[in-house]
Design an enzyme around this catalytic site. Sequence first.
Site, PDB file in Angstrom:
ATOM      1  CE  LYS A  50      -3.776  -2.380   2.357  1.00 45.14           C
ATOM      2  NZ  LYS A  50      -4.356  -2.783   3.646  1.00 45.14           N
ATOM      3  CD  GLN A  94      -3.620  -4.557   6.735  1.00 40.12           C
ATOM      4  OE1 GLN A  94      -3.702  -3.524   6.089  1.00 40.12           O
ATOM      5  NE2 GLN A  94      -4.002  -5.726   6.249  1.00 40.12           N
ATOM      6  CG  ASP A 117     -10.118  -0.306   5.308  1.00 40.23           C
ATOM      7  OD1 ASP A 117      -9.800  -0.763   4.201  1.00 40.23           O
ATOM      8  OD2 ASP A 117      -9.381  -0.342   6.310  1.00 40.23           O
TER       9      ASP A 117
END
Length: 282
Positions: A50, A94, A117
């Site tokens: 990422k 995460q 997200d």
Amino acid sequence: MTATIIDGLSYANKIINNIKYEVNKLKVKPKLVVILVGNDNASQIYVKNKQKRCLEVGIESEVLHFDEKIKQDKLLDIIKQLNEDIRVNAILVQMPLPSHINSNLIIETISPLKDVDGFHPYNVGKLALNMTPYSVACTPCGILKLLNAYNIEIKGKHVVIIGRSNIVGRPLALLLLNNDATVTVCHSKTENLKQITQTADILISAIGKAHLINSTFIKENAVIIDVGINRDKNNKLTGDVDFNDVFEKCNFITPVPKGVGPMTIAMLLQNTLDLYKTQNNI
Ligand code: GUN
């Protein structure tokens, strides 16, 4: 007849190039902060990837890496600080988190406006009501983009999703329902899985079991989307689908790697840019 292989990598690169072009025009660059807790190998690889992609397009990224024993309250305080920090446009925690941390509470603490997200209940609720969320989960978004890019009809089609996770299955079901699909969600307790998958016009597997789906699970000319990322016995990256076995029978198929995976990262960059624009009224 053989299937068309859906080239997720090429399409993701195309999207990423567009993002790069847009970011290049901005004086102040969008900024993503990634929170990583512990030393899970897969998570570390995902986070590195990422970061690398952010760098490529000019999105600023910062990784905050904490020991797996970090206290929940400390993590909550850090998220609250990031919510207040006007230089931070997007926050990603995460997953998975260590078991002593309540993931739902962490997600709820992220400002919905910085929820890159699309996991916050505010954004999931908006998605469920077919309203406009600030963000939608990256993997479902990436799958929808791929179906559209290959002109695969969704309206009225029977989509069967295997997996009901908050990251993929659930938001994907809502997104496809909002696009007029008839959606069935299967999971670990589903009876007669094969009878259901055999009726799918579009079959999407997100369970994490290497080669579970073979040609006996699918209808002739089905579209197969493989979200699985598994290692086979030779440690080779492989999906949930037995690619060679279904290839002759299906119409479209995503490979693993270079299918859905690159699209997830492209959507993360897109969501970061979109949140930046919302926050700056662009
Ligand atoms: N772990 C696996 N996939 C994801 C994802 O899309 N977002 C986050 N935050 N964690 C993940």
